[in-house]
Design a protein around this motif. Structure first.
Motif, PDB file in Angstrom:
ATOM      1  N   TYR A  77      -0.396   9.685   0.410  1.00 56.48           N
ATOM      2  CA  TYR A  77      -0.373   8.667  -0.642  1.00 56.48           C
ATOM      3  C   TYR A  77      -0.605   7.293  -0.010  1.00 56.48           C
ATOM      4  O   TYR A  77       0.199   6.851   0.821  1.00 56.48           O
ATOM      5  CB  TYR A  77       0.963   8.693  -1.382  1.00 56.48           C
ATOM      6  CG  TYR A  77       1.228  10.001  -2.100  1.00 56.48           C
ATOM      7  CD1 TYR A  77       0.758  10.210  -3.395  1.00 56.48           C
ATOM      8  CD2 TYR A  77       1.948  11.029  -1.478  1.00 56.48           C
ATOM      9  CE1 TYR A  77       1.006  11.410  -4.058  1.00 56.48           C
ATOM     10  CE2 TYR A  77       2.193  12.226  -2.135  1.00 56.48           C
ATOM     11  CZ  TYR A  77       1.717  12.414  -3.421  1.00 56.48           C
ATOM     12  OH  TYR A  77       1.956  13.599  -4.081  1.00 56.48           O
ATOM     13  N   PRO A  78      -1.707   6.622  -0.370  1.00 54.05           N
ATOM     14  CA  PRO A  78      -2.054   5.346   0.286  1.00 54.05           C
ATOM     15  C   PRO A  78      -0.943   4.303   0.245  1.00 54.05           C
ATOM     16  O   PRO A  78      -0.715   3.595   1.226  1.00 54.05           O
ATOM     17  CB  PRO A  78      -3.278   4.876  -0.507  1.00 54.05           C
ATOM     18  CG  PRO A  78      -3.874   6.120  -1.071  1.00 54.05           C
ATOM     19  CD  PRO A  78      -2.718   7.018  -1.365  1.00 54.05           C
ATOM     20  N   GLU A  79      -0.256   4.192  -0.898  1.00 55.28           N
ATOM     21  CA  GLU A  79       0.775   3.166  -1.019  1.00 55.28           C
ATOM     22  C   GLU A  79       1.963   3.444  -0.096  1.00 55.28           C
ATOM     23  O   GLU A  79       2.581   2.516   0.443  1.00 55.28           O
ATOM     24  CB  GLU A  79       1.242   3.037  -2.478  1.00 55.28           C
ATOM     25  CG  GLU A  79       1.948   4.253  -3.048  1.00 55.28           C
ATOM     26  CD  GLU A  79       1.003   5.328  -3.566  1.00 55.28           C
ATOM     27  OE1 GLU A  79       1.482   6.239  -4.277  1.00 55.28           O
ATOM     28  OE2 GLU A  79      -0.208   5.262  -3.273  1.00 55.28           O
ATOM     29  N   LEU A  80       2.263   4.720   0.124  1.00 59.65           N
ATOM     30  CA  LEU A  80       3.328   5.074   1.069  1.00 59.65           C
ATOM     31  C   LEU A  80       2.859   4.881   2.501  1.00 59.65           C
ATOM     32  O   LEU A  80       3.609   4.398   3.361  1.00 59.65           O
ATOM     33  CB  LEU A  80       3.772   6.529   0.855  1.00 59.65           C
ATOM     34  CG  LEU A  80       4.459   6.856  -0.469  1.00 59.65           C
ATOM     35  CD1 LEU A  80       4.826   8.336  -0.522  1.00 59.65           C
ATOM     36  CD2 LEU A  80       5.711   5.999  -0.677  1.00 59.65           C
ATOM     37  N   LEU A 109      14.608   0.429   2.123  1.00 60.75           N
ATOM     38  CA  LEU A 109      15.285   1.252   1.118  1.00 60.75           C
ATOM     39  C   LEU A 109      14.339   1.530  -0.045  1.00 60.75           C
ATOM     40  O   LEU A 109      14.375   2.611  -0.638  1.00 60.75           O
ATOM     41  CB  LEU A 109      16.548   0.550   0.617  1.00 60.75           C
ATOM     42  CG  LEU A 109      17.367   1.296  -0.436  1.00 60.75           C
ATOM     43  CD1 LEU A 109      17.860   2.637   0.088  1.00 60.75           C
ATOM     44  CD2 LEU A 109      18.537   0.435  -0.914  1.00 60.75           C
ATOM     45  N   GLY A 110      13.480   0.564  -0.354  1.00 58.35           N
ATOM     46  CA  GLY A 110      12.498   0.763  -1.415  1.00 58.35           C
ATOM     47  C   GLY A 110      11.559   1.919  -1.126  1.00 58.35           C
ATOM     48  O   GLY A 110      11.166   2.660  -2.040  1.00 58.35           O
ATOM     49  N   PHE A 111      11.209   2.105   0.137  1.00 56.55           N
ATOM     50  CA  PHE A 111      10.364   3.231   0.520  1.00 56.55           C
ATOM     51  C   PHE A 111      11.083   4.542   0.242  1.00 56.55           C
ATOM     52  O   PHE A 111      10.527   5.457  -0.380  1.00 56.55           O
ATOM     53  CB  PHE A 111      10.002   3.150   2.004  1.00 56.55           C
ATOM     54  CG  PHE A 111       9.302   4.381   2.539  1.00 56.55           C
ATOM     55  CD1 PHE A 111       7.935   4.518   2.423  1.00 56.55           C
ATOM     56  CD2 PHE A 111      10.023   5.411   3.148  1.00 56.55           C
ATOM     57  CE1 PHE A 111       7.281   5.659   2.898  1.00 56.55           C
ATOM     58  CE2 PHE A 111       9.385   6.547   3.626  1.00 56.55           C
ATOM     59  CZ  PHE A 111       8.012   6.666   3.501  1.00 56.55           C
ATOM     60  N   TRP A 112      12.335   4.634   0.691  1.00 58.09           N
ATOM     61  CA  TRP A 112      13.067   5.894   0.562  1.00 58.09           C
ATOM     62  C   TRP A 112      13.345   6.239  -0.896  1.00 58.09           C
ATOM     63  O   TRP A 112      13.217   7.393  -1.293  1.00 58.09           O
ATOM     64  CB  TRP A 112      14.374   5.818   1.366  1.00 58.09           C
ATOM     65  CG  TRP A 112      14.139   5.641   2.839  1.00 58.09           C
ATOM     66  CD1 TRP A 112      14.346   4.510   3.579  1.00 58.09           C
ATOM     67  CD2 TRP A 112      13.610   6.610   3.742  1.00 58.09           C
ATOM     68  NE1 TRP A 112      13.989   4.717   4.883  1.00 58.09           N
ATOM     69  CE2 TRP A 112      13.538   6.007   5.022  1.00 58.09           C
ATOM     70  CE3 TRP A 112      13.199   7.943   3.621  1.00 58.09           C
ATOM     71  CZ2 TRP A 112      13.071   6.671   6.155  1.00 58.09           C
ATOM     72  CZ3 TRP A 112      12.735   8.613   4.753  1.00 58.09           C
ATOM     73  CH2 TRP A 112      12.680   7.990   5.992  1.00 58.09           C
ATOM     74  N   ILE A 152      20.959   1.352  -7.702  1.00 63.62           N
ATOM     75  CA  ILE A 152      21.652   0.919  -6.487  1.00 63.62           C
ATOM     76  C   ILE A 152      20.759  -0.030  -5.684  1.00 63.62           C
ATOM     77  O   ILE A 152      21.234  -1.053  -5.164  1.00 63.62           O
ATOM     78  CB  ILE A 152      22.062   2.133  -5.635  1.00 63.62           C
ATOM     79  CG1 ILE A 152      23.158   2.940  -6.350  1.00 63.62           C
ATOM     80  CG2 ILE A 152      22.547   1.688  -4.248  1.00 63.62           C
ATOM     81  CD1 ILE A 152      23.520   4.236  -5.656  1.00 63.62           C
ATOM     82  N   ARG A 153      19.478   0.303  -5.593  1.00 62.66           N
ATOM     83  CA  ARG A 153      18.539  -0.566  -4.857  1.00 62.66           C
ATOM     84  C   ARG A 153      18.477  -1.961  -5.486  1.00 62.66           C
ATOM     85  O   ARG A 153      18.512  -2.974  -4.778  1.00 62.66           O
ATOM     86  CB  ARG A 153      17.150   0.072  -4.836  1.00 62.66           C
ATOM     87  CG  ARG A 153      16.079  -0.789  -4.157  1.00 62.66           C
ATOM     88  CD  ARG A 153      14.723  -0.120  -4.229  1.00 62.66           C
ATOM     89  NE  ARG A 153      14.329   0.194  -5.586  1.00 62.66           N
ATOM     90  CZ  ARG A 153      13.832  -0.702  -6.458  1.00 62.66           C
ATOM     91  NH1 ARG A 153      13.687  -1.974  -6.100  1.00 62.66           N
ATOM     92  NH2 ARG A 153      13.496  -0.335  -7.676  1.00 62.66           N
ATOM     93  N   LYS A 154      18.392  -2.012  -6.803  1.00 58.34           N
ATOM     94  CA  LYS A 154      18.348  -3.311  -7.496  1.00 58.34           C
ATOM     95  C   LYS A 154      19.654  -4.080  -7.290  1.00 58.34           C
ATOM     96  O   LYS A 154      19.642  -5.305  -7.093  1.00 58.34           O
ATOM     97  CB  LYS A 154      18.090  -3.098  -8.990  1.00 58.34           C
ATOM     98  CG  LYS A 154      16.703  -2.567  -9.304  1.00 58.34           C
ATOM     99  CD  LYS A 154      16.565  -2.225 -10.782  1.00 58.34           C
ATOM    100  CE  LYS A 154      15.211  -1.602 -11.081  1.00 58.34           C
ATOM    101  NZ  LYS A 154      15.093  -1.185 -12.505  1.00 58.34           N
ATOM    102  N   PHE A 155      20.762  -3.364  -7.320  1.00 56.62           N
ATOM    103  CA  PHE A 155      22.069  -3.976  -7.083  1.00 56.62           C
ATOM    104  C   PHE A 155      22.141  -4.532  -5.658  1.00 56.62           C
ATOM    105  O   PHE A 155      22.604  -5.664  -5.445  1.00 56.62           O
ATOM    106  CB  PHE A 155      23.148  -2.926  -7.320  1.00 56.62           C
ATOM    107  CG  PHE A 155      24.553  -3.403  -7.094  1.00 56.62           C
ATOM    108  CD1 PHE A 155      25.079  -4.447  -7.829  1.00 56.62           C
ATOM    109  CD2 PHE A 155      25.369  -2.767  -6.145  1.00 56.62           C
ATOM    110  CE1 PHE A 155      26.392  -4.876  -7.624  1.00 56.62           C
ATOM    111  CE2 PHE A 155      26.672  -3.182  -5.955  1.00 56.62           C
ATOM    112  CZ  PHE A 155      27.183  -4.235  -6.685  1.00 56.62           C
TER     113      PHE A 155
END
Length: 214
Positions: A77-80, A109-112, A152-155
């Motif tokens: 996946y190019p974006e990853l 964390l955004g990647f995971w 959780i990521r947004k928090f």
């Protein structure tokens, strides 16, 4: 310190949330701002443990599933792949050698959490599911896990950008519980270990008392 000085130093817009919560008591508003900072600080150990444990659990599961610890080389996946390349560039820029451990820690964390997105489910949902050995079968739904992790990521991002997190105490409590729940899905002992340094409950009670008495 005078309120006017704090407004000048911190900005009126930053303090506006607290003045709205305590419209008749500027001093209480400032105290609540300080308490918000303390609560954000108290959540650092939980968020730190969550991010480290989550990425290692996913990496280990992917390594087993793809029979290769360097499973990153198989990402189509190019974006990853872009995020992986950015992480590699940062490692090189810091004059370090690219290793699996450094790459795991450099990826955001955004990647995971993005690995749980629907468009990756065909390739990644199975190994992702096994990253949570203590999650019951009835709970193993990609969309449910993705929703919780993204919240959780947004928090986490709100905390790391010094934004208000105590303006809605119900949501704050839910976010704290969600972090512990995700850790519990991975390993129950890490929850017990994390709680030993978790100061959240006492500070949360202080916040609840201040809101109840305003």
């Amino acid at each position: 310190m005078q309120v006017a000085d704090l407004e000048r130093l911190l900005s009126q817009s930053r303090l506006a949330t607290y003045f709205q919560l305590f419209p008749n008591d500027n001093q209480k508003a400032i105290e609540y701002y300080q308490l918000n900072t303390q609560i954000a600080e108290s959540l650092y150990p939980l968020l730190s443990n969550l991010e480290i444990v989550l990425r290692n659990a996913i990496h280990n599961s992917f390594s087993i599933h793809f029979k290769n610890s360097n499973w990153y080389a198989q990402v189509n996946y190019p974006e990853l792949q872009d995020q992986i390349n950015i992480a590699k560039s940062k490692i090189i820029a810091s004059k370090n050698q690219i290793t699996i451990d450094k790459l795991v820690s450099e990826l955001t964390l955004g990647f995971w959490t993005s690995l749980f997105n629907k468009n990756y489910a065909k390739d990644y949902w199975k190994p992702l599911m096994y990253a949570f050995p203590l999650l019951g079968k009835q709970q193993k739904h990609r969309n449910v896990i993705a929703f919780k992790l993204n919240n959780i990521r947004k928090f986490r991002n709100r905390i790391f950008h010094y934004e208000p997190i105590c303006n809605d105490l119900n949501i704050l409590s839910i976010n704290h519980a969600n972090i512990l729940e995700v850790l519990q899905w991975i390993n129950s002992d890490i929850v017990i270990w994390t709680k030993q340094i978790d100061r959240f409950d006492n500070l949360y009670k202080q916040a609840s008392t201040m809101i109840a008495q305003k």
